[in-house]
Structures are given as C-alpha cells and as structure tokens.
Design a protein around this motif. Sequence first.
Motif: not given
Length: 627
Positions: A86-104
Amino acid sequence: MSSKPVQRLERVVIRFAGDSGDGMQLTGDRFTSETAILGNDLSTLPNFPAEIRAPQGTLPGVSSFQLHFADHDVLTPGDAPDVLVAMNPAALKANLRDVPRGATIIVNTDEFTKRNLAKVGYAESPVDDGSLDSYHLHPVALTSITVEALAGFDLSRKDKERAKNMFALGLLSWLYTRPTEGTERFLKAKFGPKPEILEANLAALRAGYHYGETTEDFAVSYEIAPATMPAGTYRNITGNTALAYGLVAAAHRAGLPMVLGAYPITPASDILHTLSSLKRYGVTTMQAEDEIAGIGAALGASFAGSLGVTTTSGPGIALKAETIGLAVSLELPLVIVDVQRGGPSTGLPTKTEQADLLQAMFGRNGEAPVPVVAPQSPGDCFDAAMEAVRIATTYRTPVFLLSDGYLANGSEPWRIPEVGDLPDLTVEFATEPNAVDAQGNPKFHPYQRDPETLARPWAVPGTAGLEHSIGGIEKKDVTGEISYDPDNHDHMVRLRQAKVDGVATSIPPLQVDDPTGDADVLVLGWGSTYGPIAAATRLVRNTGATVARAHLRHVNPFPSNTGEVLRSYKRVIVPEMNLGQLALLLRAKYLVDVQSHTQVRGLPFTATDLADVLHKAVSEIEEGSDR
C-alpha cells in the motif's frame, strides 16, 4: 547473495496498490514479466479507475494490480492477497477488506501524513493505532529511502519520488526471488533518450533489492519453483494482445488482408494499438471518427474481399447495431469484437462484466441471427479469434466475439503455436458466373448457396461477370434481386437462421468434466467465468464432494448436445457476471430450470464464493430437497 534463509512456497498472491500516479500497473506488469520468465504459472487482475487522474490520495484514485503465481497450474488471480503493498492511506483503506488476517502488509509510511489520512477518513494512522496488529505489518519509508538513494542525481525531489515504485519493485523482487534483468532492459528501452531518468530508476530498483537483503525487517525471502507445463516457447500475454494476434494469424491462414475499422474505447483500445503496429503482416487499421464509421469501413472492406474486423465495447455495439443488421442481410464475413465492460451507458469503463450477451444475440431490428463465440482465458482469446474468423468466412456471416475487461487486461503464460499447426482457413472467392439466363448466357446468382453451409458466394467487386446488387433491402433468393414478396421474405429469414443454426454441425460437442460420472450437480459457464468455476470445482472435489463442470465457447448456436447434457444432472448452476442472461437462453431453448448465480460488481467471481454455492447445492440434493 543474501545470507538470509529462503523459504519455499507453493503459491502467493501479491497486490500492488497506490495512487493512479504511483505506477502500480507498470510495477505489477514488470513483476509479472519476471515471474513469467522464471516459469511460474500465473494470472493477473489489473484494477484501475476510469478517470484519467482522480484527486491524489483519494479512494476513487486508487489503482491496483494483483498477481497470483505458483508452482502448479493457476486458474484465477486469487481470491485474496497474501501480500498487500500500500503506497498511501487510500490504497490501504480501499484494499484492506480483501486482505485476510495474518497476511503481509507493506506500507509506505512517508505518505501517512495527517492530510492524507484525513482524505480517507482516518482519525489516526492505522500503522500506529494497533488496528493492523493481526497482520504481518512492515512499515517502510519508501519515498524518503528512494529520495536518499538518488541523492547524487541532478533531479528534482518530485522526479526522485516518482521512482518509489521501482524501489518497491526491487524490494518485492528480492522478497520473492525474482530476477530484475528484464526490468532493467525494459527501463533502458523506455528511458534510453533520458539517461538521467534511466539511471535514477535503475538505482531505485537496485536500492529496493538491496534494502530487502540488508534490513532486519524482513527475516526471510521466499521462492516459488517453476510450474510444470507442456514443452514449448512461452510468453506472457494479455487477452487483448492474444486476440489481436489471433485475428492476424487467422487472416494469414485464410489468405486475406485484414482491415480493422475501430473507434477507441475502453477496454478494447489495446487491440487497435497492437494491430496498428502489424502493418507488415497485411493489416490495415483505420481509427474512425466514430463507432458507426468504424464498422462501416470494416464491412466495406469485407465487401471488397478483405477480412473486415471492428472492435469496441458495449456502448459501441449499440451504435453499430444497424450496420451489423446490414452485414446479416448482405451475408458477408465480419468479426465484431465486444470487450464487455460494466454498464449500462458509460457504466464502469475499466471494470469487467458479461452483460452484453443478449445485446449480441438480439440487439438489432428484425430477425438478424449472428453466431457468438466467447474466449475463456487471456491466452484463449487467440484461439477464439481464430474460431470467429473461421465461422465468419465459412458461413459468410458477421460473428460476435465476446471478450471482457477481465480477460482483456489480465495475463497468463501462453505457449506460442507453430504456424503449421493452425487450422487452414483458406477462402475461395467466386471467379466466374454460376448460372445462365433464359437465353443461355452466363449469369451470376449472388444468393445461390453452398448446400452444406448455406453460405452465398463471396464475389470481389470488379470481377468480370459477377456484377450484382447490394444493399439492406430484402433480396430474392438465389438471384439477389430486390424483393418485397412476403413468401420470399419468410424464406430468406428462415434461410439466414438455418445458416447460423448450421454452425453447430462444425463445432465440437459440449465436453463435461465429471471424473466419477456420478455427480448430480453441473456447473456451466461461458467466457471469463472459466477460471473461477474451475478453481471452485477443484476446491469442492478436494473435500470429497462430486460436482461436474462444463464450459461454453459457442453461445450461439449452442453445441448440439447441450440439451442432453443439461438434462443429465439434477441441478445445473450457471454463474454469470450479469443478472442471468445465459440462464434465460438455456431455459427458453431447453426448458431446463437452470439455477442462476450472478454478480455484477465489476470484478470476477472468487473461487471460494462459487465453491460455497456448489457445496450448498450438493448438500441439498443429498438431503433430498430435490424430488
């Protein structure tokens, strides 16, 4: 060489995400190319906004690129990322719901400023507030480290910051043991005339790689062995490129020059771009002033003896409808490529959908039947294009080739075929009169049909003795004269339908993958649902359940055994990225109550979602709910 331990993995899914100006598509494409060179099987999913440049640092401006690669055959880009960059906060917020717990998660902490956090609704930085504690979080000051690595270059800070995507690429290349030589060659070709920019990007790439080697934040690197594939020469290819190559190869095998009449439209424009560079292979491309002119030029080229092709997306098909009807009436070859996208109207230009099927089937006035072919993967776009040309030239008819945004922009390893192994599509033109008049003089009948295909002769204008009328008004059977006779019109309508129906005699039967032979549930798809369906079927079978799978390449006409296949199963499930268009056609034609499973989210199905649907169907049948 790094002294850190290397851990072997079978597969990994990586998603690069950032602002539209952060170069995520380029980063993902270069990582994909290096992965393909290593011999991994792979599948990609580029995902970017339609706006040329949405406001920087906002959620609508997030662009991402997902890559799934493995040491075995890969069917989808992956349901969820194992690694998010994630290159910025928007990228993190837009994609975090797709990332399973324990991922990098690797975040560029330099962009997590109060201003950027506020743009996307973060009161505090998620890097610091503990909300990411359930992930393997790696905070990296990507921007400032890149700028520091380029301190010796006579560039502005802004230009130095632009190279942060190369730093991220270098870091991930080290982390997953990818080579960088191919990317270095790419950069030299791209920035050769600008040596300072070239050297800065190369330095950033190498700095990212060395950062991975030396930082204590990454304790291990990972290795994914090459996949086992049939012998041959491979290249990484997108669906649009494969489709363009398939059209050129088909024209070559037919012995025809090819003429593309097209108007740029997302996501089909890359076909025009690719074909415009292939003039040396007998390809003429015309970027027309609008969609109507594009298909008019293509149909005119077909009338003149070339292979006419037009490429577009759903909105363009609406504008081309009248000329497609003209092509049906003229009974001339024409390939209409529809790279489907989210609709209606302008809809979701950069997102995928399968909602143009009924438009392709019925979106014209009158009875105007047209064969429809749909590829199942990026590489399969090549073969589907060959098949569309075969049908168009053999049966003298326009043919729809229904790709979509997922296939067009996605990529996979593709084995380059030997030209001699491609089908012979040689076309025979009419060269002399085929009848005589009442006085016994030679005469040409433009609608005298081949008894097997019902195709009419293809006569190149200017051929002596083959002069004939042409136009959209109904023609008299055999002679081609203008006719308003009711019985003749009924006859011609039925002939044109019979010609399209007859295509079924030249296509293979529908193949069913049912290893045990005792499955009660059949999942049937078309187009780009192939990968998710195949992956879901694999998941279900791994649990010991039985389920059968089949996939349609020819959507009109259907393979001749389709009805028999449908009636062989207690339940037929049809996943589609629309509201059930294929299901509607199957119910109407075969009176089988197929079960739709639909989504129109602008994204492909996930394998786990489809697997849940199949598990439920199998369980319901086992419990006796289907009586």
